[in-house]
Design an enzyme around this catalytic site. Structure first.
Site, mmCIF file in Angstrom:
data_model
loop_
_atom_site.group_PDB
_atom_site.id
_atom_site.type_symbol
_atom_site.label_atom_id
_atom_site.label_comp_id
_atom_site.label_asym_id
_atom_site.label_seq_id
_atom_site.Cartn_x
_atom_site.Cartn_y
_atom_site.Cartn_z
ATOM 1 N N ASP A 143 11.748 -34.490 -11.953
ATOM 2 C CA ASP A 143 11.622 -33.102 -12.397
ATOM 3 C C ASP A 143 12.288 -32.870 -13.745
ATOM 4 O O ASP A 143 11.859 -31.991 -14.495
ATOM 5 C CB ASP A 143 12.224 -32.157 -11.356
ATOM 6 N N ASP B 255 9.211 -24.313 -14.347
ATOM 7 C CA ASP B 255 10.055 -24.063 -15.517
ATOM 8 C C ASP B 255 9.646 -22.790 -16.260
ATOM 9 O O ASP B 255 10.499 -22.045 -16.744
ATOM 10 C CB ASP B 255 9.984 -25.270 -16.459
ATOM 11 N N HIS C 87 -9.385 -21.130 -18.097
ATOM 12 C CA HIS C 87 -10.696 -20.710 -18.584
ATOM 13 C C HIS C 87 -10.755 -20.928 -20.089
ATOM 14 O O HIS C 87 -9.840 -20.544 -20.820
ATOM 15 C CB HIS C 87 -10.957 -19.238 -18.262
ATOM 16 N N CYS D 148 -13.966 -25.140 -18.906
ATOM 17 C CA CYS D 148 -15.331 -25.115 -19.431
ATOM 18 C C CYS D 148 -15.324 -25.540 -20.907
ATOM 19 O O CYS D 148 -14.440 -25.146 -21.668
ATOM 20 C CB CYS D 148 -15.930 -23.718 -19.301
#
Length: 383
Positions: free
Chosen positions: A70, A111, A155, A197
């Site tokens: 991490d 974070d 997107h 996309c």
């Protein structure tokens, strides 16, 4: 004369041995990196973008399983689906409709969360231009010996990726950020993966060296979702990341799978869109680049109390009672998350319940039969 011949033979033996040692060392350190980092970003918020959070958390669990801690992962989630009031199972995020694998888990360290996930903060993380008060957990503390994995999902369109449905980052801005990283010696090699996309448009403007890029779709194509769940009411993952996760579950820290295998993860027959990749900026042959050079950071180490002479062949240890007991112990890597088994399981059979409108239709049928048989004057006997 014999002494000179002996010394010449001895020197040639030493030189041949040193060449072999150098070749072995060169193969061991062929990647040229000493540490691994990962920057995993989900840029979408709102409940209907549940799958983008699941995408990012799935990749997060995979890189942790393969050894990146991490402290070397910068996780940015634009929304908290685990605590969304629409979530029928609070504190969970699932990547498969059989609801067996909770990718949110008990040890997720986010974070940057919610409105902290912005274009500005993302670029500041990459370039290291953060305020002095920023804690180490929110910094990408890489150097010129670091291999960095950058994963983005959300997107997008032709040449841009939306953040929070309110701003966007262009492919030119991203390319310039990577060039700053190279000039500031912030990476050795960089792997860029984007599931959105028209994702291939995001790496068209890259010009920095030692950079390899993958995308889930070509320009003009949509990146499609996968795993619809009727109980939650949304899709759980995107197709490209789903098959990427399935591929990574077969990888362990000692795997010899290379980047050419990664390029074949999701063919068009499965993704519907056409995944793309770019390797012209990368200096090494992708066939020689191991998957674990970017997705893992575990190295096999054998501890010994004996002195090992690297110029001589390693001698076999004589068998005795103690060594036989030691040899009987076999060690293997344990799967932290057996996703490969879970993915191929059939969904659990749910209890049957009548479909919507069934009860109303049944009562309508009963009333029609009653009217036809007795007429409306006997209706008072029912109510």
């Amino acid at each position: 004369m014999k002494i000179l011949t002996f010394f010449s033979l001895f020197s040639s033996f030493l030189s041949a041995g040193s060449v072999n040692i150098e070749d072995s060392a060169g193969q061991f350190f062929s990647s040229g990196h000493t540490n691994n980092w990962a920057v995993l970003v989900c840029t979408s918020r709102f409940w209907f973008n549940y799958r983008h959070v699941a995408n990012t958390l799935s990749v997060y669990r995979s890189v942790k399983r393969l050894g990146i801690p991490d402290s070397h992962i910068v996780l940015m989630l634009a929304d908290d689906m685990a605590c969304n009031h629409r979530n029928p199972k609070p504190a969970t995020v699932f990547s498969h409709k059989n609801m067996e694998l909770n990718v949110y888990g008990d040890d997720v360290e986010v974070d940057y969360r919610g409105y902290e996930v912005t274009v500005e903060n993302f670029l500041r993380v990459l370039t290291g231009r953060l305020p002095p008060s920023t804690p180490r957990s929110k910094r990408l503390l890489s150097d010129d010996r670091s291999n960095i994995l950058i994963y983005l999902t959300g997107h997008g369109g032709n040449g841009f990726l939306k953040f929070q449905d309110s701003e966007e980052i262009s492919n030119v801005e991203l390319a310039d950020a990577f060039q700053q990283m190279w000039q500031k010696r912030r990476y050795n090699e960089l792997l860029f993966i984007i599931d959105t996309c028209q994702g291939a448009s995001m790496y068209e403007r890259f010009y920095s060296p030692n950079l390899m890029a993958l995308a889930s779709s070509q320009v003009g194509e949509d990146s499609l979702s996968h795993q619809p769940d009727l109980a939650i009411g949304v899709h759980l993952m995107d197709r490209y990341t789903f098959y990427l996760l399935e591929f990574l579950e077969d990888i362990h820290p000692a795997s010899k799978a290379n980047m050419n295998d990664l390029f074949k993860v999701c063919p068009k027959s499965q993704c519907v869109s056409t995944p793309g990749h770019r390797t012209d900026l990368f200096l090494r042959d992708p066939g020689s680049v191991l998957i674990t050079d970017f997705f893992g950071s575990v190295r096999k180490v054998e501890i010994t109390m004996e002195t090992v002479n690297l110029t001589d062949p390693v001698k076999q240890v004589e068998a005795n009672a103690v060594n036989e007991e030691v040899l009987q112990k076999t060690y293997s890597y344990v799967d932290q998350l057996p996703v490969a088994e879970i993915i191929h399981q059939k969904p659990k059979q749910k209890d049957w319940h009548p479909p919507d409108g069934f009860i109303l239709g049944l009562w309508t049928l009963i009333l029609l039969v009653f009217f036809k048989t007795y007429g409306i004057k006997h209706l008072k006997h029912i109510f």
